[in-house]
Write a protein that holds these residues in place. Structure first.
Motif, short mmCIF file in Angstrom:
data_model
loop_
_atom_site.label_atom_id
_atom_site.label_comp_id
_atom_site.label_asym_id
_atom_site.label_seq_id
_atom_site.Cartn_x
_atom_site.Cartn_y
_atom_site.Cartn_z
N UNK A 142 -35.33 2.86 5.06
CA UNK A 142 -36.04 2.30 6.39
C UNK A 142 -35.61 0.76 6.14
N UNK A 143 -35.80 0.14 7.37
CA UNK A 143 -35.58 -1.13 7.59
C UNK A 143 -36.50 -2.02 6.80
N UNK A 144 -35.98 -3.05 5.91
CA UNK A 144 -36.76 -3.82 5.16
C UNK A 144 -36.87 -5.19 5.88
N UNK A 145 -37.70 -6.12 5.47
CA UNK A 145 -37.81 -7.48 6.08
C UNK A 145 -36.27 -8.07 6.37
N UNK A 146 -35.44 -7.93 5.47
CA UNK A 146 -34.16 -8.70 5.32
C UNK A 146 -33.32 -7.87 6.50
N UNK A 147 -33.69 -6.73 6.50
CA UNK A 147 -32.75 -5.97 7.59
C UNK A 147 -33.24 -6.49 9.04
N UNK A 148 -34.34 -6.56 9.05
CA UNK A 148 -34.93 -7.08 10.43
C UNK A 148 -34.45 -8.33 10.75
N UNK A 149 -34.45 -9.05 9.93
CA UNK A 149 -34.01 -10.72 10.09
C UNK A 149 -32.56 -10.25 10.38
N UNK A 150 -31.69 -9.82 9.63
CA UNK A 150 -30.26 -9.76 9.71
C UNK A 150 -29.71 -9.09 10.85
N UNK A 172 -30.81 -9.47 13.79
CA UNK A 172 -31.05 -10.39 14.96
C UNK A 172 -29.57 -11.36 14.93
N UNK A 173 -28.78 -11.44 14.26
CA UNK A 173 -27.72 -12.10 14.34
C UNK A 173 -26.49 -11.23 14.78
N UNK A 174 -25.70 -11.78 15.72
CA UNK A 174 -24.51 -11.20 16.08
C UNK A 174 -23.49 -11.23 15.14
#
Ligand code: CDP
Ligand code: MG
Length: 753
Positions: free
Chosen positions: A506-514, A516-518
């Motif tokens: 599952x997507x973690x908080x870090x995954x969500x943030x990451x 968003x960057x291209x």
């Protein structure tokens, strides 16, 4: 040099009957919910040329009347003479004859497959056909047309803005990574497929668009494949969305069946015969063979432009310089040479459309010669090409999931590519294609079709995007060609190590943030983590510099001078820090007085540095939104460089190599590949552990952009990846060295500030 082989002519391929599909709503899920009888709506009398247009019920005839002016149907201004002269040419394109047929199918079905040979007018015309019928501007929506390549998106948008007589960036614009050339007015947007995929992450139903055209679908890029899989469902959810899949090859049936038998429209080709020549024996050096062939065409063949396919920027620039020099030296007829590759500025790209030079006084034909990557294979059409020189190679992505290695490699093309390349010679008149390989090699060595990119790439970034999109079950995600299970597993593993996914996937908080960057996940994680190492300003600069083409210029005639200049910025601990030195110097008052001149003097690529500056601003905006602090360690602090290097480790700990004893080469951690540091590196070579950004397979396995790191950082910052107790961790020198470092690590723990 060539065997004349008349049997090798490019055959005109007949495409089966148009519009074959199921119009039975029980079988075709994409049937439009309603479509009107178009005969009721004819010409108009009011001031607005589009006043009587009923969305999804217009005719080709109505559009023609509106296009004839005198006012621009979309802006209300008077149309220019250039508009009318282009309009005349547009109406000669093969797709023009099928405008009504296209509209009929477009009205009836929400998904449509459109096939036509390169140059038939798909990319430039179909989106306009759509705009005159879909009227996105009246609904506050947009029409998107995706391109696999940045250059194509920019170049085609420029052309279509001219065709529609509007300013580029107003009604017609483009959007590519780090560059948005659109405005509130934009209703026709050319964009890279990757950009549309990113938009889908924040708006899974792509509600901004009323029609999405996926162009060059035959290229089967990763992003287009994923978009097809996503949009397949979105169209079912959104009855007001239309999807057009456009492709240049005959794989159209595959697309049609993938979209549940959506209607297929094919423009019959209008190409001329192309004579194919092969070399009698294999060529050792395709580059010199290409030069020889090009010059001999220019010297001996009748009028007509030349298109040469090479593989990459360096090679192309070298070839261009050599051809120019030879033509001058041997006093041949007039020849304008234009390089064509991804890194060119839009202005440079547009030059390929310049008319060829005139014949000289001796009557020798003047011509242009375009030396291109495979971008000219199907993405860009250049009229007037009569001779094609096909080296049989292109740069292609190669991925080996076992060693987690992805690289661009010069690779033989497929038979389908070779056919496409040959086809470029027959656009306007009969042509010739010179293949710099043998006929046997064509038949026996070339694979029939190019592999879809998804089978040849590291899909970690895509997996992260899909997770963000809410696609949970990746195994059953309906891709046209699913990736190899090992590739998927590797991607999940990589994202797990980067803490973007948890152990359940599952997507973690870090995954969500990451997400968003291209940027690639590792780079994004590095950027997000950098504030913890008190160097987010510096890592932000480094990320931006890693996202642009090489900033160092090293011209053939001044290699030594260029190297001296580079040494001036060089940092002993590695290239990332050297990049940072350059950036700081570039931003200094002294350089900013005349940055272009300053770059020129210091052998730096001004355009790349400005682009990095722009990228930096955009990444910074995302960081600010995520409330990541922008901080620096004081430059005078002894921790300044250590902190930066540790932040590098926080993202790129999976790209580390260790020097073996007894002068043996470096070995990458875990995968244990033998690698050599690229000679251009500023790193002092005795560094035992190095982190690298790129792995290129040329004559040697080079690692590029390398910086020295310490093993204790690796253990501390990526304990799971560097877990030497893990039974999968290979036994050997690396394990031993890590064990030594681990035993030392507890004694030397210190603060960072
Ligand atoms: O997409 P497809 O290969 O079917 O054709 P296209 O890109 O729409 O190009 C159709 C025609 O537009 C070309 O044959 C050129 O004559 C013209 N064109 C141009 O003159 N300048 C451009 N930048 C793009 C297209
Ligand atoms: Mg096209």
């Amino acid at each position: 040099d060539f065997d004349d082989d008349s049997s090798g002519r490019v055959k005109r391929v007949k495409i089966e009957q148009n519009g074959t599909s199921d119009m039975d709503p029980k079988k075709n899920p994409y049937l439009a919910h309603q479509y009107n009888d178009v005969s009721k709506y004819a010409s108009n009398a009011s001031g607005d040329p589009l006043a009587n247009f009923k969305r999804h019920a217009t005719t080709a005839k109505q559009a023609k009347i509106a296009e004839d002016g005198p006012k621009n149907a979309f802006t209300g201004t008077n149309l220019s003479p250039r508009y009318f002269s282009i309009l005349k040419k547009r109406r000669e394109l093969p797709v023009y004859e099928q405008r009504q047929e296209f509209l009929d199918l477009y009205h009836k079905s929400n998904v449509l497959v459109f096939v036509g040979e390169t140059g038939s007018g798909k990319t430039t015309q179909i989106p306009q056909f759509v705009c005159y019928d879909d009227l996105p501007q009246k609904k506050g929506k947009m029409v998107a047309c995706t391109q696999p390549r940045r250059v194509a998106a920019m170049s085609v948008a420029t052309r279509v803005a001219q065709e529609m007589d509007v300013v580029l960036g107003d009604e017609v614009g483009y959007s590519i990574r780090f560059e948005d050339m659109t405005s509130d007015k934009t209703f026709l947007k050319y964009m890279t497929d990757g950009m549309l995929l990113r938009e889908a992450m924040n708006d899974p139903d792509l509600t901004k668009y009323s029609t999405i055209i996926l162009d060059e679908a035959h290229e089967r890029t990763l992003a287009t494949d994923v978009l097809m899989a996503l949009l397949k469902d979105v169209v079912l959810r959104r009855a007001d969305l239309k999807l057009v899949i456009m492709s240049a090859t005959l794989d159209s049936k595959k697309f049609q069946s993938y979209f549940h038998g959506a209607p297929l429209l094919a423009v019959p080709g209008r190409t001329h015969p192309v004579e194919i020549f092969y070399t009698p024996a294999p060529e050792d050096d395709y580059l010199s063979a290409a030069l020889r062939t090009t010059l001999s065409i220019h010297d001996s063949q009748p009028e007509g432009d030349i298109l040469v396919f090479l593989t990459g920027e360096d090679e192309i620039e070298r070839a261009a310089a050599k051809i120019r020099a030879e033509v001058q030296e041997a006093d041949m007829g007039p020849l304008d040479v234009y390089p064509l590759y991804g890194g060119l500025t839009p202005q440079q790209q547009q030059k390929i459309f310049n008319p060829p030079p005139k014949a000289d006084v001796n009557g020798r034909p003047g011509r242009k010669c375009i030396i291109s990557t495979n971008i000219a294979e199907t993405s860009l059409t250049i009229d007037g090409i009569v001779y094609v020189v096909d080296t049989g190679f292109s740069k292609q992505k190669v991925f080996n999931p076992r060693v987690r290695y992805e690289s661009l490699l010069v690779t033989p093309i497929s038979q389908a590519s070779a056919q496409q390349r040959a086809g470029r010679a027959g656009r306007t008149q009969p042509g010739k294609c010179f293949r710099l390989y043998t006929e046997t090699s064509f038949k026996d060595d070339l694979i029939p079709q190019t592999y879809p990119e998804i089978l040849l790439s590291n899909i970690a970034a895509t997996v992260l995007e899909l997770k963000k999109l809410g696609v949970e079950d990746l195994v059953h995600f309906d891709l046209m060609d699913p990736p190899a299970p090992e590739t998927l597993m590797r991607a999940l593993e990589e994202l797990y190590y980067l803490k973007c996914l948890n152990i359940d996937g599952d997507l973690t908080e870090m995954g969500k943030l990451a997400s968003e960057y291209p940027l690639d996940p590792a780079m994004a994680v590095m950027l997000i983590s950098s504030s913890e190492f008190y160097c987010s300003n510096e890592i932000l600069s480094i990320c931006s510099l890693l996202s642009v083409p090489n900033i160092f210029v090293r011209p053939n005639h001044a290699k030594q001078k260029a190297d001296e200049m580079k040494a001036f910025f060089a940092h002993d601990l590695g290239d990332h820090l050297t990049l940072l030195n350059v950036y700081h110097a570039f931003k200094s008052d002294e350089a900013q007085e005349d940055p272009k001149q300053w770059c020129h003097e210091h052998f730096l690529n001004y355009r790349a540095l400005t682009q990095a500056d722009n990228i930096r601003m955009q990444l910074k905006r995302i960081m600010e939104r995520q409330e990541i602090e922008l901080v620096s360690t004081p430059h005078t602090s002894p921790k300044y460089y250590d902190n930066i290097r540790q932040a590098l480790v926080a993202g790129f700990f999976m790209q580390v190599a260790m020097k073996q004893s007894n002068n043996r080469p470096y070995l990458t951690v875990r995968e244990e590949q033998k690698v050599v540091i690229h000679p251009g590196s500023t790193l002092k070579h005795e560094a035992e552990w190095v982190l690298y950004n790129e792995f290129t397979l040329t004559s040697a396995n080079y690692i590029r952009t390398t910086t020295a790191v310490k093993p204790e950082w690796l253990i501390e910052l990526a304990p799971e990846y560097y877990d030497i107790e893990d039974e999968n961790f290979p036994d050997g020198d690396i394990k031993k060295a890590l064990r030594r470092a681990r035993n030392g690590v507890h004694r030397s723990e210190k603060g960072r500030k």
